[in-house]
Scaffold this motif. Structure first.
Motif, PDB file in Angstrom:
ATOM      1  N   SER A  23      48.773  50.298  35.516  1.00 18.54           N
ATOM      2  CA  SER A  23      48.339  48.911  35.332  1.00 18.54           C
ATOM      3  C   SER A  23      48.783  48.033  36.494  1.00 18.54           C
ATOM      4  CB  SER A  23      48.899  48.361  34.019  1.00 18.54           C
ATOM      5  OG  SER A  23      48.574  47.009  33.841  1.00 18.54           O
ATOM      6  N   LEU A  24      50.010  48.206  36.946  1.00 17.52           N
ATOM      7  CA  LEU A  24      50.517  47.414  38.068  1.00 17.52           C
ATOM      8  C   LEU A  24      49.696  47.664  39.330  1.00 17.52           C
ATOM      9  CD1 LEU A  24      54.385  47.816  37.557  1.00 17.52           C
ATOM     10  CD2 LEU A  24      53.011  45.753  37.202  1.00 17.52           C
ATOM     11  N   PHE A  28      47.238  44.877  41.064  1.00 17.46           N
ATOM     12  CA  PHE A  28      47.498  44.527  42.462  1.00 17.46           C
ATOM     13  C   PHE A  28      46.239  44.723  43.307  1.00 17.46           C
ATOM     14  CE2 PHE A  28      48.671  45.862  46.778  1.00 17.46           C
ATOM     15  CZ  PHE A  28      49.383  44.741  47.194  1.00 17.46           C
ATOM     16  N   THR A  29      45.526  45.814  43.027  1.00 20.48           N
ATOM     17  CA  THR A  29      44.288  46.098  43.752  1.00 20.48           C
ATOM     18  C   THR A  29      43.254  45.005  43.511  1.00 20.48           C
ATOM     19  OG1 THR A  29      44.679  48.489  43.568  1.00 20.48           O
ATOM     20  CG2 THR A  29      42.423  47.762  44.071  1.00 20.48           C
ATOM     21  N   THR A  30      43.101  44.631  42.237  1.00 19.01           N
ATOM     22  CA  THR A  30      42.138  43.592  41.887  1.00 19.01           C
ATOM     23  C   THR A  30      42.474  42.267  42.558  1.00 19.01           C
ATOM     24  OG1 THR A  30      41.735  44.620  39.727  1.00 19.01           O
ATOM     25  CG2 THR A  30      41.071  42.331  39.978  1.00 19.01           C
ATOM     26  N   LYS A  36      40.924  38.384  49.113  1.00 20.36           N
ATOM     27  CA  LYS A  36      40.197  38.682  50.353  1.00 20.36           C
ATOM     28  C   LYS A  36      38.762  38.141  50.305  1.00 20.36           C
ATOM     29  CE  LYS A  36      38.863  42.548  53.351  1.00 20.36           C
ATOM     30  NZ  LYS A  36      39.479  41.983  54.558  1.00 20.36           N
ATOM     31  N   VAL A  37      38.117  38.264  49.138  1.00 18.69           N
ATOM     32  CA  VAL A  37      36.707  37.882  49.022  1.00 18.69           C
ATOM     33  C   VAL A  37      36.534  36.405  48.681  1.00 18.69           C
ATOM     34  CG1 VAL A  37      34.552  38.284  47.766  1.00 18.69           C
ATOM     35  CG2 VAL A  37      36.009  40.220  48.412  1.00 18.69           C
ATOM     36  N   LEU A 168      38.216  51.050  34.581  1.00 18.49           N
ATOM     37  CA  LEU A 168      36.783  50.779  34.685  1.00 18.49           C
ATOM     38  C   LEU A 168      36.531  49.342  35.119  1.00 18.49           C
ATOM     39  CD1 LEU A 168      33.808  51.569  34.194  1.00 18.49           C
ATOM     40  CD2 LEU A 168      34.135  50.890  31.794  1.00 18.49           C
ATOM     41  N   GLN A 169      37.280  48.422  34.535  1.00 15.60           N
ATOM     42  CA  GLN A 169      37.132  47.003  34.868  1.00 15.60           C
ATOM     43  C   GLN A 169      37.460  46.746  36.331  1.00 15.60           C
ATOM     44  OE1 GLN A 169      38.992  44.081  32.157  1.00 15.60           O
ATOM     45  NE2 GLN A 169      39.889  43.132  33.965  1.00 15.60           N
ATOM     46  N   THR A 170      38.526  47.359  36.819  1.00 11.95           N
ATOM     47  CA  THR A 170      38.934  47.173  38.220  1.00 11.95           C
ATOM     48  C   THR A 170      37.848  47.645  39.182  1.00 11.95           C
ATOM     49  OG1 THR A 170      41.285  47.430  37.640  1.00 11.95           O
ATOM     50  CG2 THR A 170      40.674  47.769  39.947  1.00 11.95           C
TER      51      THR A 170
END
Length: 234
Positions: A23-24, A28-30, A36-37, A168-170
């Motif tokens: 999860s962490l 963090f990725t999301t 960035k975007v 999946l959400q990420t």
């Protein structure tokens, strides 16, 4: 019976540890892709909305623990009558909290322009807030079922479900941001993933506890009710 509970406890602990680490990384990725975007302005308003949801979550404080504590003994002794009575009670409580959260959340919507400057607000911020609030309110429609699984030493079912849908959400949110840069699309994906995740838990609980389906109203014992009130107000 004891061996089965020990096995479930070990399984719950192992999956919870793995899921927490995953999860962490996923969150963090999301957030990295989000910044960035979409940039700092969207991050700021998103953080404000999430802080408001955190404030609303305080309404639930203590109820989850009370559910697990109250259900543990009936589940251990397979007392279907009290299991049914308690799940009916907690379902009503969570629905009431959901209505209260909706009302408070609606009032806060009117105050948001005073909590931030006009330049900090983004386009269609009201719709974005509505999607985040709707995602939060889904919590109240299904949390009684997740707490039932936790009380029955089956929390790994809920944790596994949440972890898979977070993955999946990420992926979907990252693709949405990368190809469309749509904040509303980002939030809609979150809402849909939560909805499907909750529905799968709903189906699992109905299959595992078929006696809860269409059960007649059953009162909770006075002693159990007193214990619940004590835990929620402590």
């Amino acid at each position: 019976m004891a061996r089965s509970r020990l096995h479930n406890t070990m399984l719950n602990s192992s999956i919870a540890t793995i899921a927490q680490g995953a999860s962490l990384v996923l969150k963090f990725t999301t957030q990295t892709i989000f910044i960035k975007v979409l940039g700092a302005q969207y991050l700021g308003i998103n953080s404000l909305f999430l802080n408001i949801m955190f404030f609303l979550a305080l309404l639930e404080f203590g109820i989850g623990s009370a559910i697990v504590y109250a259900l543990y003994d009936p589940l251990a002794h397979k007392d279907r009558q009290q299991i049914t009575a308690l799940t009916q009670l907690f379902r009503k409580i969570y629905r009431l909290l959901g209505v209260i959260s909706l009302l408070i959340g609606g009032l806060i919507l009117l105050l948001i322009p005073t909590l931030t400057t006009h330049s900090q607000l983004i386009a269609h911020w009201q719709l974005a807030y509505g999607l985040i609030l709707a995602n939060y309110l889904l919590f109240f429609l299904n949390e009684d079922k997740r707490q039932l699984l936790i009380a029955d030493q089956l929390s790994y079912v809920s944790v596994r479900n949440q972890c898979l849908f977070l993955l999946l959400q990420t992926v979907l949110q990252a693709l949405c941001l990368w190809f469309t840069s749509s904040y509303l699309g980002f939030l809609l994906i979150q809402l849909l993933c939560t909805l499907v995740s909750n529905q799968l838990i709903h189906w699992h609980v109905r299959r595992r506890y078929p006696y809860l389906k269409d059960a007649s109203p059953i009162p909770v014992t006075a002693s159990t009710l007193a214990t619940i009130k004590k835990m929620c107000t402590a």
